[in-house]
Design a protein around this motif. Structure first.
Motif, short mmCIF file in Angstrom:
data_model
loop_
_atom_site.label_atom_id
_atom_site.label_comp_id
_atom_site.label_asym_id
_atom_site.label_seq_id
_atom_site.Cartn_x
_atom_site.Cartn_y
_atom_site.Cartn_z
N ASN A 1 0.82 -1.20 0.00
CA ASN A 1 0.00 0.00 0.00
C ASN A 1 0.86 1.26 0.00
N HIS A 2 2.18 1.06 -0.07
CA HIS A 2 3.08 2.20 -0.03
C HIS A 2 4.38 1.81 -0.75
N VAL A 3 4.85 2.67 -1.66
CA VAL A 3 6.09 2.40 -2.40
C VAL A 3 7.11 3.48 -2.09
N VAL A 4 8.33 3.05 -1.76
CA VAL A 4 9.40 3.98 -1.40
C VAL A 4 10.64 3.66 -2.23
N TYR B 1 12.14 8.64 -1.80
CA TYR B 1 11.03 9.34 -2.46
C TYR B 1 9.87 8.36 -2.53
N ASP B 2 8.73 8.72 -1.93
CA ASP B 2 7.62 7.76 -1.90
C ASP B 2 6.48 8.17 -2.83
N ASN B 3 5.45 7.34 -2.87
CA ASN B 3 4.34 7.57 -3.79
C ASN B 3 3.47 8.75 -3.38
N ASN B 4 3.75 9.35 -2.22
CA ASN B 4 3.06 10.58 -1.80
C ASN B 4 3.90 11.82 -2.09
N SER B 5 4.94 11.65 -2.91
CA SER B 5 5.86 12.74 -3.30
C SER B 5 6.59 13.33 -2.09
N TYR C 1 8.16 3.68 7.75
CA TYR C 1 7.15 3.42 6.71
C TYR C 1 6.19 2.29 7.06
N THR D 1 4.86 -1.75 2.98
CA THR D 1 5.73 -0.88 2.19
C THR D 1 6.63 -1.71 1.28
#
Length: 216
Positions: free
Chosen positions: A85-88, A101-105, A167, A171
């Motif tokens: 649910n989260h990419v870093v 840098y994650d998928n929430n900028s 995170y 992740t």
């Protein structure tokens, strides 16, 4: 208890050590007899479950104290992409040991300035000892190398642990593949000091630590 006449490390098989008296004492088989010793129960209690397996222990003497190192393993379920649910994304370097840098900028950085300063101190001491070339200097070099390697491992442990705690579950960490990257002098455009730092910092170790901590 004194197990050996001089400092050394000896392997202790599973059948030669056990936790007894309700798990409050560690029993170790020696050449003379079996001995019981106390240990830090508080930090170890969480491993007395069916999911953990104890391996071959290592008995180590260091500065007149005895330590017993036990590798512990457990099975981890295979990673499923549906859990993400989260990419870093993670970039490794020297000026910044890691940049994320994650998928929430959102961006985060771990500065490498202090790390490089400490490593330059190690390099300076090594150069002085190498120039002497005495037997005592060589022994000191060996101790210094071990100390630096332990320090580097500790830094990588802290970074990987912090990433996992920051995170959390679900992740997916994405790192660039460094397998084909050459660190030969002719392929680097930085200063001689920068090139030495780049070749010798344990980038792959950080990846290993992050891998098993993230899976767990």
């Amino acid at each position: 208890p004194i197990f050996f006449s001089r400092p050394q490390a000896d392997l202790v098989r599973g059948r030669d050590y056990s936790f007894v008296d309700g798990g409050t004492m560690l029993s170790i088989n020696t050449l003379d007899s079996r001995v019981k010793v106390a240990y830090d129960q508080k930090t170890f209690a969480s491993f007395f479950t069916d999911e953990w397996r104890f391996g071959t222990g290592k008995l180590v003497s260091f500065r007149n104290k005895w330590f017993f190192h036990i590798p512990i393993t457990k099975e981890i379920p295979d990673f499923e992409r549906e859990q993400v649910n989260h990419v870093v994304g993670i970039d490794r370097g020297l000026r910044f040991l890691i940049s994320t840098y994650d998928n929430n900028s959102s961006c985060k950085f771990v500065s490498g300035k202090q790390i490089m300063h400490i490593r330059e101190k190690y390099a300076s001491v090594r150069a002085q000892l190498q120039s002497k070339g005495t037997r005592n200097a060589k022994r000191t070099l060996k101790r210094l190398s071990g100390k630096e390697n332990r320090w580097m491992s500790d830094v990588n442990h802290q970074i990987s642990k912090t990433l996992c705690q920051t995170y959390g579950k679900g992740t997916l960490f994405v790192l660039e593949d460094l397998a084909g990257v050459s660190f030969e002098e002719e392929n680097l455009r930085g200063s001689k000091k920068h090139n030495r730092q780049l070749r010798s910092w344990s980038f792959y170790q950080l990846e290993q630590f992050l891998t098993y901590k993230a899976r767990e």
